[in-house]
Design a protein around this motif. Sequence first.
Motif, PDB file in Angstrom:
ATOM      1  N   ILE A   1      -9.530  -2.635   6.809  1.00 31.20           N
ATOM      2  CA  ILE A   1      -9.859  -1.858   8.014  1.00 31.20           C
ATOM      3  C   ILE A   1     -11.180  -2.344   8.592  1.00 31.20           C
TER       4      ILE A   1
ATOM      5  N   CYS B   1       0.815  -1.219   0.000  1.00 30.36           N
ATOM      6  CA  CYS B   1       0.000   0.000   0.000  1.00 30.36           C
ATOM      7  C   CYS B   1       0.848   1.267   0.000  1.00 30.36           C
TER       8      CYS B   1
ATOM      9  N   GLN C   1      -8.124  -2.090   0.691  1.00 29.05           N
ATOM     10  CA  GLN C   1      -7.546  -1.485   1.895  1.00 29.05           C
ATOM     11  C   GLN C   1      -8.648  -1.154   2.900  1.00 29.05           C
ATOM     12  N   ASN C   2      -9.749  -0.559   2.402  1.00 26.67           N
ATOM     13  CA  ASN C   2     -10.870  -0.228   3.284  1.00 26.67           C
ATOM     14  C   ASN C   2     -11.493  -1.481   3.882  1.00 26.67           C
TER      15      ASN C   2
ATOM     16  N   GLY D   1      -5.156   4.876   0.067  1.00 26.11           N
ATOM     17  CA  GLY D   1      -6.101   5.871   0.591  1.00 26.11           C
ATOM     18  C   GLY D   1      -7.423   5.907  -0.156  1.00 26.11           C
TER      19      GLY D   1
ATOM     20  N   GLY E   1     -11.010  -5.461  10.524  1.00 21.85           N
ATOM     21  CA  GLY E   1     -10.107  -5.405  11.677  1.00 21.85           C
ATOM     22  C   GLY E   1      -8.781  -6.098  11.446  1.00 21.85           C
ATOM     23  N   MET E   2      -8.299  -6.091  10.203  1.00 19.14           N
ATOM     24  CA  MET E   2      -7.042  -6.784   9.888  1.00 19.14           C
ATOM     25  C   MET E   2      -5.841  -5.952  10.355  1.00 19.14           C
ATOM     26  N   ASP E   3      -5.125  -6.430  11.398  1.00 18.86           N
ATOM     27  CA  ASP E   3      -3.906  -5.727  11.809  1.00 18.86           C
ATOM     28  C   ASP E   3      -2.656  -6.446  11.301  1.00 18.86           C
ATOM     29  N   HIS E   4      -2.809  -7.683  10.838  1.00 17.78           N
ATOM     30  CA  HIS E   4      -1.731  -8.392  10.141  1.00 17.78           C
ATOM     31  C   HIS E   4      -2.351  -9.562   9.385  1.00 17.78           C
ATOM     32  N   VAL E   5      -1.548 -10.178   8.518  1.00 14.85           N
ATOM     33  CA  VAL E   5      -2.023 -11.292   7.701  1.00 14.85           C
ATOM     34  C   VAL E   5      -1.437 -12.583   8.260  1.00 14.85           C
TER      35      VAL E   5
END
Lengths: 237, 181
Positions: A115, A99, A111-112, A106, A118-122
């Motif tokens: 969010i 990204c 990407q949205n 953006g 709630g993905m903070d890592h893969v």
Amino acid sequence: MPRTLTINGQEISARSDQTILEAAQDANIRIPTLCHLDGLTDVGACRMCLVEVAGASKLLPACTTRVQEGMQVQTDTERLRAYRRQIIELLFAERNHICAVCVANGHCELQNAGIAVGMDHVRYDYLFPKLGVDLSHERFGMDHNRCILCTRCVRACDQLEGAHTIDVMGRGAHSLIVHDMNVPWGEATTCTSCGKCVMACPTGALFKQGSTVAEMVHDAEKLAFLKAARERKVWNV
Amino acid sequence: MGKLRFASVWMGGCSGCHMSFLDLDEWLFDLAEAVDVVYSPVADVKTFPEKVDVTLVEGAIANQDHLELIHVIRKNSRLVVSFGDCAVTGNVTAMRNLIGEAEIVLDRAYKDAQLLRPQVPHDDGIVPPLIERVVPVHAVIPVDLYIPGCPPPAKRIRAVLQAVIEGKSPEMIGREMLKFG
Ligand code: SF4
Ligand code: SF4
Ligand code: SF4
Ligand code: FES
């Protein structure tokens, strides 16, 4: 004949030819989608819109399932949330989404969606496939590294422009978007350079030449406007 | 409550995440009240200490030194935080994976791109050898918290550190906390 059904316990009525997604949209209930785009036919490719229907043994895609009398639909359960996060993580792991250096940073639906789930890592291993960028078209570019194979571009080109320049080649994760008979986009003689595919793309995969990081804003909503204007002569939305 | 023992490390990243950390401005004074900085690129400490409460890891795992240090960090830290997109995803640092393994990448950088005396530097002990593929931190060790962003905005870093200082788990929800890039 109108149909009566419940979505998340809320009673709603819908036309018999409506999908669960359309009925939910009319009732202001948001179901997450990626491959759906207002103005294009639905293909049920991404599975983000899966819902639980009482009595059905499988989860059903809201975008391709028609409403039925007495249907009881759940759109936001623990199980669905877990699947949606998995789908998004798999999309990120499957291709090279970086990204920070992306034209769509953006302004990206993937990407949205990350969010939103709630993905903070893969949690899956990144595949790092070797994929190309096609810059042969004089106005547009195609970056396969960012393509999620939603086929919105394929449908926009076929259904709204009538050119059918774009297709999908191969199977599964090895599928690729191609132009004409798999020639560089700039050599595709059926392409009218209308730009509808670029407008339809949810990610940074299709972009206007010359856009740099975070500059590419797609106009996906304009396609629904265009369709309504043509078919129903509705000029304001 | 005693002060937390705080560390930050700079692995395969551009130091941008640490720059964003410095963007915490005056809040750094509050932070200094709550923590002891026991290891950091901005402190002259040679070996990673024991009994660290929280360690921010900037950057992906890209070479042999990173690989060795990250295991020490895990062993000695109560909380390991993947700090920024390179640590969380591999990000720009991992773009070399698209070319191939270490030798191919080095050839591309030191031979193909050089006109004069193209050669790969091989002197032992000078530059750490690259590992074949760049990976995110959690591919090597278990990670407790993730702060996405390239770099993570100072507000996001502060929200996480504030929670850690108060002994809570940070709420990683919404655009403010989770947007990559
Ligand atoms: S397409 Fe979207 S998710 Fe992929 S790199 Fe670009 S901004 Fe990120
Ligand atoms: S620019 Fe228009 S005609 Fe060309 S591929 Fe895209 S949608 Fe089809
Ligand atoms: S290029 Fe864009 S619109 Fe087309 S399939 Fe890929 S992600 Fe979807
Ligand atoms: S939006 Fe229904 S499957 Fe993609």
